[in-house]
Scaffold this active site. Structure first.
Site, mmCIF file in Angstrom:
data_model
loop_
_atom_site.group_PDB
_atom_site.id
_atom_site.type_symbol
_atom_site.label_atom_id
_atom_site.label_comp_id
_atom_site.label_asym_id
_atom_site.label_seq_id
_atom_site.Cartn_x
_atom_site.Cartn_y
_atom_site.Cartn_z
ATOM 1 N N GLU A 43 0.821 -1.223 0.000
ATOM 2 C CA GLU A 43 0.000 0.000 0.000
ATOM 3 C C GLU A 43 0.854 1.272 0.000
ATOM 4 O O GLU A 43 0.478 2.286 0.571
ATOM 5 C CB GLU A 43 -0.971 -0.003 1.184
ATOM 6 C CG GLU A 43 -1.929 -1.181 1.170
ATOM 7 C CD GLU A 43 -2.832 -1.252 2.396
ATOM 8 O OE1 GLU A 43 -2.851 -0.302 3.201
ATOM 9 O OE2 GLU A 43 -3.531 -2.272 2.539
ATOM 10 N N GLU A 139 -5.139 -8.669 0.645
ATOM 11 C CA GLU A 139 -5.900 -8.354 1.855
ATOM 12 C C GLU A 139 -7.323 -8.084 1.432
ATOM 13 O O GLU A 139 -7.565 -7.458 0.400
ATOM 14 C CB GLU A 139 -5.377 -7.094 2.558
ATOM 15 C CG GLU A 139 -4.127 -7.247 3.350
ATOM 16 C CD GLU A 139 -3.728 -5.941 4.031
ATOM 17 O OE1 GLU A 139 -4.625 -5.163 4.455
ATOM 18 O OE2 GLU A 139 -2.518 -5.698 4.132
#
Length: 198
Positions: A43, A139
């Site tokens: 991320e 995720e």
């Protein structure tokens, strides 16, 4: 992170020391012949973690330094390198390069109870990388329904719901949904895996 290109800086030395510390643990897994799904610097383009805060160039440089240190210096050949995409307009600017990445991934937290395949995101990654890499849902909150994955041809390699409530709350992933997933012919569960050591 802005000092990652200055190999004479104190900050660079500190990052190398951290990488070496982690390498000692990864070496134990290598010596035990255990492969590792290695997903560092995830991320990054969100810029909420220190490794993304200074921008794409610094993050890519750190990735390459870490790769070379772990693979070339420490001889860790048990790492499967996973890069996390955000499918933002500048996302490809954050990609360190095919030679440093084995698998592409994405973190998606859809609305609770949204069991859609997330095929739009899957197809975007597939298109951006011209099908060169496998793609995983690294995720997630609610797990895509396998029926939707099959019908939409969203071939995520695996899924990983985040811990705690994401695995236990019925509003996110109810028990009946878990049962359907784990019993679905499209999903390979651990008990169905062959012995890869033979």
């Amino acid at each position: 992170l802005s000092k990652i290109s200055d190999n004479l800086s104190v900050e660079y030395a500190a990052m190398i020391m951290d990488i070496d510390t982690v390498a000692n643990y990864l070496r134990q897994l290598r010596d035990a012949k255990i492969p590792v799904l290695w997903r560092p610097l995830h991320e990054a383009s969100g810029k909420w973690f220190w490794w993304g805060y200074k921008g794409a160039d610094a993050t890519k440089t750190l990735w390459k330094v870490m790769y070379k240190r772990l693979v070339n210096h420490h001889k860790l050949n048990n790492l499967i390198w996973i890069w996390t995409s955000d499918v933002k307009s500048d996302d490809l600017n954050w990609y360190p390069g095919d030679e440093y990445v084995d698998i592409l991934s994405m973190d998606i937290y859809a609305t609770n109870g949204d069991f859609s395949s997330q095929v739009t995101n899957f197809n975007q990654l597939k298109t951006d990388f011209e099908g060169r890499k496998m793609i995983t849902l690294s995720e997630n909150g609610s797990i895509p329904d396998p029926d939707n994955l099959v019908s939409d041809k969203a071939g995520w390699l695996w899924f990983m719901p985040w811990y705690g409530d994401y695995t236990r709350k019925s509003t996110i992933n109810p028990v009946t949904h878990w049962q359907k997933i784990m019993n679905h012919s499209y999903v390979i569960s651990r008990d169905e895996m062959p012995n890869l050591k033979k």
